[in-house]
Design an enzyme around this catalytic site. Structure first.
Site, PDB file in Angstrom:
ATOM      1  CG  HIS A 132     101.781  57.277  25.644  1.00 19.31           C
ATOM      2  ND1 HIS A 132     101.531  58.263  24.971  1.00 19.31           N
ATOM      3  CD2 HIS A 132     102.037  57.799  26.869  1.00 19.31           C
ATOM      4  CE1 HIS A 132     101.468  59.588  25.660  1.00 19.31           C
ATOM      5  NE2 HIS A 132     102.008  59.247  26.782  1.00 19.31           N
ATOM      6  CE  LYS A 159     104.519  61.345  28.496  1.00 15.97           C
ATOM      7  NZ  LYS A 159     103.032  61.331  28.722  1.00 15.97           N
ATOM      8  CE  LYS A 306     115.667  37.562  52.977  1.00 18.08           C
ATOM      9  NZ  LYS A 306     115.318  37.449  54.227  1.00 18.08           N
ATOM     10  CG  ASP A 343     117.505  37.751  56.850  1.00 17.47           C
ATOM     11  OD1 ASP A 343     116.855  38.952  57.260  1.00 17.47           O
ATOM     12  OD2 ASP A 343     117.374  37.169  55.888  1.00 17.47           O
TER      13      ASP A 343
END
Length: 519
Positions: A132, A159, A306, A343
């Protein structure tokens, strides 16, 4: 659950982490996990307040309604166990002997564990060797070396979990997961944190052995874990496979978005093989450079990207180019990105519908000649200003920074104000107000861009924010006797065209309305 199994398109397991103070509480949670649709449970021994290894492990193994994975995570690997190492490893060896299906041993401890086993490994129990990293996601080369070290330790299952500093970190983990299929050692590869969510949802597409799903929101054993309910009911986890197309909403913030609910349910209703996810993105150009395969087939775009996204597209629809903002990107079969703006259609048509209902029938748009005040000069502000202008309205732009308001007003041939001036701006009555900023969005639900007193000069108020559905702005407008249009109506309207562009299928309009009726 059984009905869902018949439809299962992948073998990736859902594992529920079980963390509790007592064994009895754990057994209750395991029952919940089974009911929720989990395939196995991870028993976090380090969460128990008191622990008698022999009797507790025996009880859990015998009474668990699902296969068990025992983890006894030490503090040095992000867990809660702070005792001596020999006792910890003894407990894991005991779990193996008493019938656990899996145990998780950390890479840093596996040599010591293997030595203590003296070769007496249970045939039934699979050993997951884990690593980890709570700081970052290493390079592809370092991840490859890590996987090789874990494999060399004799792991039955590899893992590793890393931390996403950027959403593009996940791409390296997908690469390793796919590459590991060749070696035939199963792999569990997770990227922690909100920016790593994609790694948890897309396991079945890239061949991951399992993913972790929690029983409750927020009760996680590692940052960024989704709930089992969301994996199954929102993301259609059991139906994902190697050929599933990936869609998502690009934003910052983005966890509030209802788009995944809408699109995934619509995909499921027609059997469309796609999945739609929230994508927390810092830099759109980097995102598109990194996820350039045809698998990443389409994107919705929200605040604040955007405008930046326009330059990332190979082709932009003329209207979107004029507006200077894109909220929908489709990847064409040749890999080229096409951007458009849905939009303004969604918002303007919702506003027109309400105005039409409150006025005598007339030809042309009910917006014609109206003074239309837009709050905000970002992507959505540009879209609404353009849409209102196109319908014959006289446009006023109010923005925190006057310069940006002036720039947009010049483009659409309108007037500019700073936001501070807005409450005292009322040259006439019967005006239209449209908020396109995030003012009033959760969690800052007490914010509003304009004083309540000023609202009496308007005949309609629209708010693009839809979490909450009724913002303070809309509530005060209603209290002032003003018509309102919520962000939900704009949201549904703009989603129709996006869905059709994503899938090539007609939008299920009634289904969209039904899904959003609860919000």
């Amino acid at each position: 659950m059984e009905g869902g199994e018949a439809m299962r398109r992948n073998q990736t397991l859902i594992c529920a982490p079980i963390m509790a103070d007592t064994v009895d509480q754990m057994l209750n949670l395991m029952q919940n996990a089974k009911t929720s649709g989990a395939d196995l449970v991870e028993v976090r021994l380090d969460s128990l307040k008191s622990f008698n290894p022999q009797s507790d492990i025996d009880t859990i193994v015998k009474q668990s309604p699902l296969p068990t994975l025992f983890t006894y995570r030490p503090t040095w690997e992000g867990g809660q166990y702070a005792g001596d190492e020999a006792s910890r490893l003894d407990a894991l060896r005991l779990a193996m002997e008493l019938g656990a299906d899996y145990i998780d041993v950390e890479l840093k401890a596996i040599d010591e564990f293997n030595t203590a086993l003296h070769g007496n490994k249970s045939a039934k129990c699979k050993v997951i060797v884990s690593s980890h990293n709570y700081d970052n996601t290493p390079s592809s080369e370092e991840l490859g070396n890590l996987v090789a070290r874990i494999q060399a330790s004799g792991a039955d299952i590899v893992k590793f979990a890393t931390t996403a500093l950027d959403i593009t970190d996940v791409a390296r983990v997908f690469q390793i997961t796919v590459h590991s299929q060749v070696s035939s050692v199963p792999i569990i590869a997770m990227v922690m944190g909100e920016k790593g969510l994609m790694s948890r949802i897309l396991c079945p597409k890239f061949g991951g052995y399992l993913t972790f799903g929690t029983l409750e929101v927020g009760k996680v054993s590692a940052p960024g874990q989704p709930t089992i309910k969301d994996l199954l009911n929102i993301y259609n986890f059991r139906q994902l496979g190697p050929d599933t197309k990936i869609f998502g909403i690009i934003g910052k913030p983005v966890s509030h978005s209802k788009s995944p609910l809408l699109y995934n349910e619509a995909f499921r209703s027609v059997g469309f093989n796609g999945v739609y996810m929230p994508l927390l993105v810092d830099d759109v150009a980097t995102l598109f450079r990194t996820y350039s395969s045809l698998d990443f087939a389409g994107f919705s775009c929200t605040i604040p990207h955007k405008e930046a996204i326009v330059d990332c597209c190979d082709e932009v629809d003329p209207t979107a180019k004029l507006i200077g903002a894109v909220n929908c990107v489709v990847r064409r079969p040749d890999g080229k990105l096409f951007g458009c703006n849905t939009d303004y259609v969604g918002a303007i048509s919702a506003i027109e519908e309400v105005l039409q209902g409150s006025q005598p029938i007339m030809s042309g748009s009910p917006l014609a000649g109206k003074l239309f005040v837009v709050i905000g000069a970002g992507g959505a502000g540009k879209a609404l200003a353009y849409g209102a202008k196109e319908k014959g309205a006289r446009v006023v732009i109010a923005n925190r920074t006057y310069e940006r308001a002036r720039e947009l007003a010049d483009v659409v041939g309108g007037q500019a104000l700073s936001l501070d001036e807005l409450s005292n701006f009322h040259p006439e009555t019967d005006m239209i107000l449209a908020n396109t900023t995030s003012i009033g969005m959760q969690p800052k639900v007490d914010d509003t861009p304009i004083s309540k007193e000023a609202l009496r000069y308007y005949s309609l108020v629209f708010d693009a924010v839809y979490t909450p559905k009724i913002t303070r702005l809309l509530r005060e407008a209603q209290e002032s006797g003003v018509n309102i249009v919520t962000g939900v109506e704009m949201f549904i309207g703009q989603a129709y065209e996006q869905y059709e562009r994503f899938t090539g299928l007609p939008a299920p309009k009634e289904l969209f309305k039904k899904i959003m009726a609860g919000y």
